[in-house]
Design a protein around this motif. Structure first.
Motif, short mmCIF file in Angstrom:
data_model
loop_
_atom_site.label_atom_id
_atom_site.label_comp_id
_atom_site.label_asym_id
_atom_site.label_seq_id
_atom_site.Cartn_x
_atom_site.Cartn_y
_atom_site.Cartn_z
N GLY A 1 13.60 40.52 35.33
CA GLY A 1 14.04 41.82 35.67
C GLY A 1 15.34 42.10 36.43
N ILE A 2 16.41 40.92 35.77
CA ILE A 2 17.77 40.76 36.58
C ILE A 2 18.80 41.04 35.45
CG2 ILE A 2 16.97 39.72 38.53
CD1 ILE A 2 18.08 36.97 37.33
N VAL A 3 19.84 41.27 35.76
CA VAL A 3 21.13 41.43 34.69
C VAL A 3 21.65 40.01 34.44
CG1 VAL A 3 23.36 42.46 34.52
CG2 VAL A 3 21.58 43.71 35.79
N CYS A 4 22.13 39.98 33.39
CA CYS A 4 22.85 38.66 32.72
C CYS A 4 24.27 39.20 32.33
CB CYS A 4 22.12 38.17 31.52
SG CYS A 4 23.16 36.74 30.79
N ILE A 5 25.36 38.28 32.85
CA ILE A 5 26.65 38.75 32.37
C ILE A 5 27.16 37.17 32.21
CG2 ILE A 5 29.01 39.34 33.29
CD1 ILE A 5 27.82 40.97 35.23
N GLY A 6 27.68 36.84 30.87
CA GLY A 6 27.74 35.65 30.69
C GLY A 6 28.79 35.58 29.44
N THR A 7 29.07 34.44 28.79
CA THR A 7 30.22 34.48 27.77
C THR A 7 29.50 34.63 26.81
OG1 THR A 7 31.13 32.44 28.87
CG2 THR A 7 31.28 32.70 26.40
N ARG A 8 30.20 35.36 25.53
CA ARG A 8 29.75 36.03 24.28
C ARG A 8 30.08 35.28 23.26
NH1 ARG A 8 31.06 41.94 27.00
NH2 ARG A 8 29.03 42.09 28.15
N LEU A 9 29.30 34.85 22.42
CA LEU A 9 29.73 34.38 21.23
C LEU A 9 30.08 34.97 20.27
CD1 LEU A 9 26.96 31.22 20.97
CD2 LEU A 9 29.25 31.35 22.25
N GLU A 10 31.02 34.81 19.71
CA GLU A 10 31.52 35.76 18.53
C GLU A 10 30.59 35.47 17.18
OE1 GLU A 10 36.07 36.38 16.94
OE2 GLU A 10 35.00 34.85 15.60
N VAL A 11 30.16 36.98 16.55
CA VAL A 11 29.34 36.77 15.39
C VAL A 11 30.24 37.65 14.32
CG1 VAL A 11 27.44 37.74 14.44
CG2 VAL A 11 27.40 36.64 16.81
N HIS A 12 30.20 37.26 13.14
CA HIS A 12 30.90 37.73 11.86
C HIS A 12 29.96 37.76 10.85
CE1 HIS A 12 34.01 39.67 9.45
NE2 HIS A 12 33.89 38.43 8.82
N ASN A 13 29.70 38.64 10.24
CA ASN A 13 28.65 38.79 8.93
C ASN A 13 27.30 38.12 9.30
OD1 ASN A 13 30.54 40.10 7.36
ND2 ASN A 13 31.27 38.40 6.56
N ALA A 14 27.05 38.57 10.50
CA ALA A 14 25.57 38.06 11.12
C ALA A 14 25.30 36.52 11.35
CB ALA A 14 24.34 38.48 10.23
N LEU A 15 26.90 35.84 11.17
CA LEU A 15 26.75 34.44 11.65
C LEU A 15 27.82 33.99 12.68
CD1 LEU A 15 27.49 33.22 7.74
CD2 LEU A 15 25.35 33.30 8.96
N ILE A 16 27.29 33.01 13.50
CA ILE A 16 28.11 32.70 14.71
C ILE A 16 29.35 31.68 13.97
CG2 ILE A 16 28.17 31.14 16.59
CD1 ILE A 16 25.15 31.43 16.89
N THR A 17 30.47 32.29 14.54
CA THR A 17 31.93 31.80 13.99
C THR A 17 32.06 30.39 14.78
OG1 THR A 17 33.14 32.93 15.58
CG2 THR A 17 32.59 34.13 13.73
N GLY A 18 31.51 30.26 16.25
CA GLY A 18 32.16 29.27 16.92
C GLY A 18 33.20 29.54 17.98
N LYS A 19 33.49 30.83 17.66
CA LYS A 19 34.69 31.17 18.71
C LYS A 19 33.75 32.09 19.69
CE LYS A 19 38.39 31.53 15.66
NZ LYS A 19 39.65 32.43 14.91
N ILE A 20 34.69 32.32 20.98
CA ILE A 20 33.99 33.03 22.08
C ILE A 20 34.71 34.27 22.07
CG2 ILE A 20 34.41 33.58 24.65
CD1 ILE A 20 34.25 30.36 24.82
N GLN A 21 33.79 35.38 22.22
CA GLN A 21 34.41 36.87 22.08
C GLN A 21 35.11 37.10 23.39
OE1 GLN A 21 31.47 39.91 20.94
NE2 GLN A 21 32.39 41.18 22.23
N GLY A 22 36.69 37.29 23.52
CA GLY A 22 36.82 37.57 24.61
C GLY A 22 37.30 36.32 25.50
N LEU A 23 37.09 36.28 26.73
CA LEU A 23 37.33 34.87 27.39
C LEU A 23 35.96 34.56 27.99
CD1 LEU A 23 40.05 36.29 29.83
CD2 LEU A 23 40.26 35.00 27.76
N ASN A 24 36.18 33.10 28.17
CA ASN A 24 35.14 32.20 28.94
C ASN A 24 34.91 33.15 30.20
OD1 ASN A 24 33.28 30.11 28.98
ND2 ASN A 24 34.72 29.04 30.54
#
Length: 196
Positions: free
Chosen positions: A127-150
């Protein structure tokens, strides 16, 4: 009276080891992890020599192991990791500290450079909040890039302030274990370095 809030780093603060390598092991197996890190050793050497940024190194690793993977399948497997593997990596005294804050009625958030995919299910279970790095997704696939900043260093503070109005809290607590947590500890009234 205003509520209080506590921010916890994840890897090394709540857990006994870096979960990036553990999530790779869980998804791909130990042999694939070691083989992959061997193939990536030139990039790792460049990273150690500070020729490659942390964000770039993480993107190289993410792309190698997960690039082109179904984002939905990846998240399902990450939820399984949180249920099956992660509990053995969590420090009991860190978990007790989280629960103590919750008992006191404090808001609690994990702020981590790890991807939200394999941290958020565990946070939700508490029941706690998670703030973390976000992985970029394109066409429902993980690209391997980070969305925004680490989500590390000053970016932790930026993301915290995007999520919470800190003026609305009486007391701010923060827990971390590396230099990347120092900015987050700096905004806290009670900052704890390597407490667990």
């Amino acid at each position: 009276m205003k509520p209080s809030i506590a921010f916890f780093d994840f890897d090394g603060t709540i857990t006994t080891k870096d979960t990036l390598f553990e999530i790779i092991r869980f998804h791909k197996g130990s042999a694939a992890l070691y083989a992959g890190m061997t193939l990536l050793s030139p990039a790792l050497v460049a990273f150690k020599m500070k020729l490659i940024s942390t964000q770039r190194m993480k993107e190289i690793v993410f792309r190698f192991f997960f690039g082109g993977s179904s984002a939905d399948a990846f998240r399902i497997r990450c939820a399984e990791f949180c249920a099956q593997r992660l509990p053995r990596l969590v420090k009991e005294n860190a978990l007790q500290a989280i629960r103590q804050h919750l008992v006191q009625g404090h808001q609690v958030a994990v702020v981590t450079a790890s991807a939200e995919d394999w941290v958020e299910p565990w946070c939700s279970s508490l029941g706690i909040v998670c703030i973390g790095t976000r992985l970029e997704v394109h066409n429902a696939l993980i690209t391997g890039k980070i969305q925004g900043l680490n989500c590390n260093g000053p970016e932790k503070v930026t993301r915290i302030k995007q999520t919470f109005d800190l003026d609305g809290y009486e007391e701010i607590y923060a827990y971390g274990d590396t230099s990347g947590d120092r900015p987050m500890l700096g905004i806290a009234k009670y900052g704890y370095f390597r407490k667990f």
